[in-house]
Design a protein around this motif. Structure first.
Motif, PDB file in Angstrom:
ATOM      1  N   UNK A 152      -7.105  39.472  19.967  1.00 36.93           N
ATOM      2  CA  UNK A 152      -9.019  39.509  19.641  1.00 36.93           C
ATOM      3  C   UNK A 152      -9.254  39.374  18.276  1.00 36.93           C
ATOM      4  N   UNK A 153      -8.497  39.663  17.394  1.00 38.06           N
ATOM      5  CA  UNK A 153      -8.708  39.730  15.999  1.00 38.06           C
ATOM      6  C   UNK A 153      -8.914  38.090  15.392  1.00 38.06           C
ATOM      7  N   UNK A 154      -8.181  37.206  16.238  1.00 34.90           N
ATOM      8  CA  UNK A 154      -8.522  35.351  15.777  1.00 34.90           C
ATOM      9  C   UNK A 154      -9.627  34.977  16.413  1.00 34.90           C
ATOM     10  N   UNK A 155     -10.460  35.858  16.879  1.00 34.45           N
ATOM     11  CA  UNK A 155     -11.719  35.430  17.093  1.00 34.45           C
ATOM     12  C   UNK A 155     -12.776  36.178  16.143  1.00 34.45           C
ATOM     13  N   UNK A 156     -12.101  37.584  16.247  1.00 35.08           N
ATOM     14  CA  UNK A 156     -13.384  39.119  15.447  1.00 35.08           C
ATOM     15  C   UNK A 156     -12.903  39.754  14.508  1.00 35.08           C
ATOM     16  N   UNK A 157     -13.066  40.693  14.305  1.00 36.08           N
ATOM     17  CA  UNK A 157     -12.541  41.660  12.657  1.00 36.08           C
ATOM     18  C   UNK A 157     -11.953  42.749  13.390  1.00 36.08           C
ATOM     19  N   UNK A 158     -11.426  43.685  12.782  1.00 32.50           N
ATOM     20  CA  UNK A 158     -10.827  45.225  13.220  1.00 32.50           C
ATOM     21  C   UNK A 158     -12.308  45.963  14.055  1.00 32.50           C
ATOM     22  N   UNK A 159     -12.980  45.985  13.051  1.00 37.00           N
ATOM     23  CA  UNK A 159     -14.457  46.900  13.901  1.00 37.00           C
ATOM     24  C   UNK A 159     -14.229  46.350  14.790  1.00 37.00           C
ATOM     25  N   UNK A 160     -14.312  45.490  15.409  1.00 41.35           N
ATOM     26  CA  UNK A 160     -15.147  45.252  16.459  1.00 41.35           C
ATOM     27  C   UNK A 160     -13.886  45.385  17.703  1.00 41.35           C
ATOM     28  N   UNK A 161     -12.462  45.164  16.841  1.00 44.21           N
ATOM     29  CA  UNK A 161     -11.905  45.524  18.305  1.00 44.21           C
ATOM     30  C   UNK A 161     -11.716  46.737  18.696  1.00 44.21           C
ATOM     31  N   UNK A 162     -11.738  47.420  17.444  1.00 47.37           N
ATOM     32  CA  UNK A 162     -11.740  49.094  17.833  1.00 47.37           C
ATOM     33  C   UNK A 162     -12.493  49.761  18.189  1.00 47.37           C
ATOM     34  N   UNK A 163     -13.910  49.269  18.835  1.00 46.39           N
ATOM     35  CA  UNK A 163     -15.668  49.900  18.974  1.00 46.39           C
ATOM     36  C   UNK A 163     -14.862  48.857  20.710  1.00 46.39           C
ATOM     37  N   UNK A 164     -14.074  47.695  21.178  1.00 48.21           N
ATOM     38  CA  UNK A 164     -14.230  47.461  22.897  1.00 48.21           C
ATOM     39  C   UNK A 164     -13.156  47.912  23.482  1.00 48.21           C
ATOM     40  N   UNK A 165     -11.943  49.013  22.422  1.00 54.95           N
ATOM     41  CA  UNK A 165     -11.199  49.010  23.263  1.00 54.95           C
ATOM     42  C   UNK A 165     -11.617  50.361  23.281  1.00 54.95           C
ATOM     43  N   UNK A 166     -12.258  51.173  22.426  1.00 55.15           N
ATOM     44  CA  UNK A 166     -12.570  52.536  23.259  1.00 55.15           C
ATOM     45  C   UNK A 166     -14.371  52.166  24.089  1.00 55.15           C
ATOM     46  N   UNK A 167     -14.721  50.830  24.051  1.00 55.22           N
ATOM     47  CA  UNK A 167     -15.807  51.227  25.000  1.00 55.22           C
ATOM     48  C   UNK A 167     -16.216  50.594  26.013  1.00 55.22           C
ATOM     49  N   UNK A 168     -15.221  49.384  25.700  1.00 54.34           N
ATOM     50  CA  UNK A 168     -14.809  48.107  26.708  1.00 54.34           C
ATOM     51  C   UNK A 168     -13.037  48.497  27.535  1.00 54.34           C
ATOM     52  N   UNK A 169     -12.440  49.328  27.287  1.00 58.44           N
ATOM     53  CA  UNK A 169     -11.149  49.932  27.776  1.00 58.44           C
ATOM     54  C   UNK A 169     -10.356  48.913  27.283  1.00 58.44           C
ATOM     55  N   UNK A 170      -9.522  47.948  26.420  1.00 54.33           N
ATOM     56  CA  UNK A 170      -9.064  47.468  26.257  1.00 54.33           C
ATOM     57  C   UNK A 170      -7.684  47.454  26.658  1.00 54.33           C
ATOM     58  N   UNK A 171      -7.279  49.014  26.604  1.00 64.96           N
ATOM     59  CA  UNK A 171      -5.613  49.060  26.965  1.00 64.96           C
ATOM     60  C   UNK A 171      -5.601  49.437  28.306  1.00 64.96           C
ATOM     61  N   UNK A 172      -6.577  49.184  29.369  1.00 62.94           N
ATOM     62  CA  UNK A 172      -6.261  49.104  30.670  1.00 62.94           C
ATOM     63  C   UNK A 172      -6.084  48.118  31.641  1.00 62.94           C
TER      64      UNK A 172
END
Length: 504
Positions: free
Chosen positions: A163-183
């Motif tokens: 994810x960080x290869x195409x976007x920022x750290x803030x975007x990653x943590x937002x997506x991890x929370x709202x899109x549940x990237x850890x699922x």
């Protein structure tokens, strides 16, 4: 094989020869003032020979695909043979006819024919934008096929790096929370090729996160439709794009005024106008491959609704906006490529509840019609003019056009087609029509709609006042049609001149 409509092409060649002969005769008259009549029979023979040789060299042949070089070589062959005959035969006849005049006439004809062939070829190329609708398969057992489990630490680190290869750290943590990237039921993809989604098994993931900027994705509608088919019922889809407003502000802030507006206008024409015109749309996308396009919020959301999604949330992250949506239905069974020119056709409910299409100048961003209910709900409902309060789907020039009825001028076409009469209740969209009480719906559809609605006289401020205004007109019209329309026409004219009535 001689192509269909070859006789029209022959008539066009006769017109081209007449133009070329006129040019050469005028040149001959100015240069030598010789007897013009001596050349008439020659040009008549050359014209006939051009058409006969044209059939021989397949100038009028029908091609499955009209390639420019094939048609152009036929023109060259026709002109070359005719020039050779003139150069060989004319010196041997006793008449004082110059081969050079004949040769220049043929060359002019060949040049005009080349332009005609080029225009014909480009027209077929530019208008060949029709792409069949996707074959949407019937969904069977469209439930998620896996249980929700948490990813391992190594898998999460791998997703983090991707994810960080195409976007920022803030975007990653937002997506991890709202899109549940850890699922394990969430899959993130960053691939400009929409066919990458075809590799995903059906209904395996509840959430698909598309990290490719839609500004660089070609075939957005088909991309959305493929995702729609891969998700289970109510599955979530997250996509991102760079909004047009951000690009505009960036360019206006980068350059000093008024240079910034000039540069932005040229950029806007290149990125928004040229891709929407019928004769330049295909060329633009073939050259740019769909990269770096300007996308408005209206267009992105409208495309999602068009392809069977409903928008849940929009999350701005710097210069990028993330759109969270869920699958709601099958995509619209329509062609997936649409050309949006300055004039549009909108479906409206007319007499006997028949749906007719009305012409208007475009005042909204593309795909605005698919998010009408979304905008109405988000902005606290709609007003009596069938527009929501603070409707961001309308462009800046669209507001000006609506204010002075300029957008409704093409409806005169519907008037000439007798879809509407001059005075009457306005034709309504299905969304607006459904807000009317049943008794008024039935009453409205007893007669044709009109270009000049009665509320320009009564100036209602609420829906109740609007319903009363239309009911009053319809009651009078059903009793005395001609007298009522004449009365309302002159009352509307007085209202416009004295109260400065204008469109909402």
């Amino acid at each position: 094989m001689i192509r269909e409509g070859w006789h029209r092409r022959v008539v066009l060649d006769l017109i081209i020869w007449a133009m070329a002969v006129l040019l050469c005769m005028l040149w001959r008259w100015v240069s030598n003032k010789s007897e013009l009549l001596s050349y008439w029979s020659l040009f008549g023979i050359l014209t006939v020979l051009w058409i006969v040789i044209g059939f021989a060299v397949q100038l009028y042949r029908s091609y499955k695909e009209s390639w420019f070089w094939q048609a152009w070589l036929s023109v060259i062959a026709d002109a070359g043979i005719l020039i050779g005959l003139c150069w060989w035969i004319l010196p041997k006849i006793p008449y004082n006819l110059s081969p050079r005049v004949a040769m220049w006439t043929i060359l002019i004809v060949g040049a005009i024919e080349t332009v005609v062939v080029l225009m014909e070829h480009y027209w077929k190329y530019a208008t060949n934008m029709t792409v069949p609708a996707m074959q949407i398969e019937m969904r069977k057992d469209a439930r998620s096929r896996h249980e929700d489990t948490k990813r391992s630490a190594s898998s999460i680190r791998s997703i983090h790096q991707s994810v960080l290869s195409v976007t920022t750290e803030a975007d990653y943590y937002m997506l991890r929370k709202k899109a549940r990237l850890d699922s394990t039921l969430t899959k993130a993809i960053c691939d400009r090729d929409r066919f990458a989604f075809l590799q995903i098994p059906d209904y395996q993931y509840n959430t698909l996160v598309d990290l490719t900027l839609l500004n660089d994705a070609r075939g957005i509608n088909r991309r959305f439709c493929i995702v729609n088919q891969k998700l289970p019922d109510d599955g979530r889809y997250i996509c991102c794009y760079r909004p047009q407003e951000y690009i505009k502000q960036k360019m206006l802030n980068k350059y000093p005024a008024p240079l910034n507006w000039i540069i932005y206008s040229l950029y806007f024409f290149q990125k928004r106008v040229i891709p929407r015109l019928m004769l330049t749309s295909r060329l633009y996308y073939d050259v740019t491959r769909g990269r770096k396009r300007m996308l408005s919020k209206t267009e992105v959301l409208g495309r999602l609704y068009y392809c069977g999604f409903e928008v849940d949330e929009i999350v701005p992250m710097g210069h990028i906006e993330y759109v969270f949506a869920h699958r709601h239905s099958q995509p619209y069974p329509q062609e997936q490529i649409k050309v949006y020119g300055p004039m549009i056709k909108l479906p409206r409910v007319c007499k006997n509840k028949e749906i007719r299409y009305f012409y208007k100048f475009r005042t909204m961003h593309p795909y605005a019609e698919y998010i009408q209910k979304y905008v109405f709900d988000a902005r606290g409902g709609m007003d009596i003019s069938d527009k929501s309060n603070d409707d961001w789907r309308i462009t800046n020039w669209g507001r000006f056009m609506r204010k002075y009825w300029l957008d409704e001028l093409p409806m005169l076409i519907n008037w000439f087609k007798r879809d509407v009469k001059l005075v009457g209740v306005r034709p309504l969209s299905r969304t607006m029509f459904d807000t009317y009480p049943k008794w008024l719906q039935d009453k409205r559809t007893l007669c044709k709609p009109g270009l000049i609605p009665p509320f320009y006289i009564d100036h209602p401020n609420t829906f109740e006042e609007l319903f009363a205004s239309e009911d009053k007109y319809l009651t009078e019209y059903l009793a005395h049609p001609v007298r009522t329309d004449i009365k309302y026409f002159f009352l509307t004219l007085r209202s416009i001149l004295t109260r400065k009535t204008h469109s909402a």
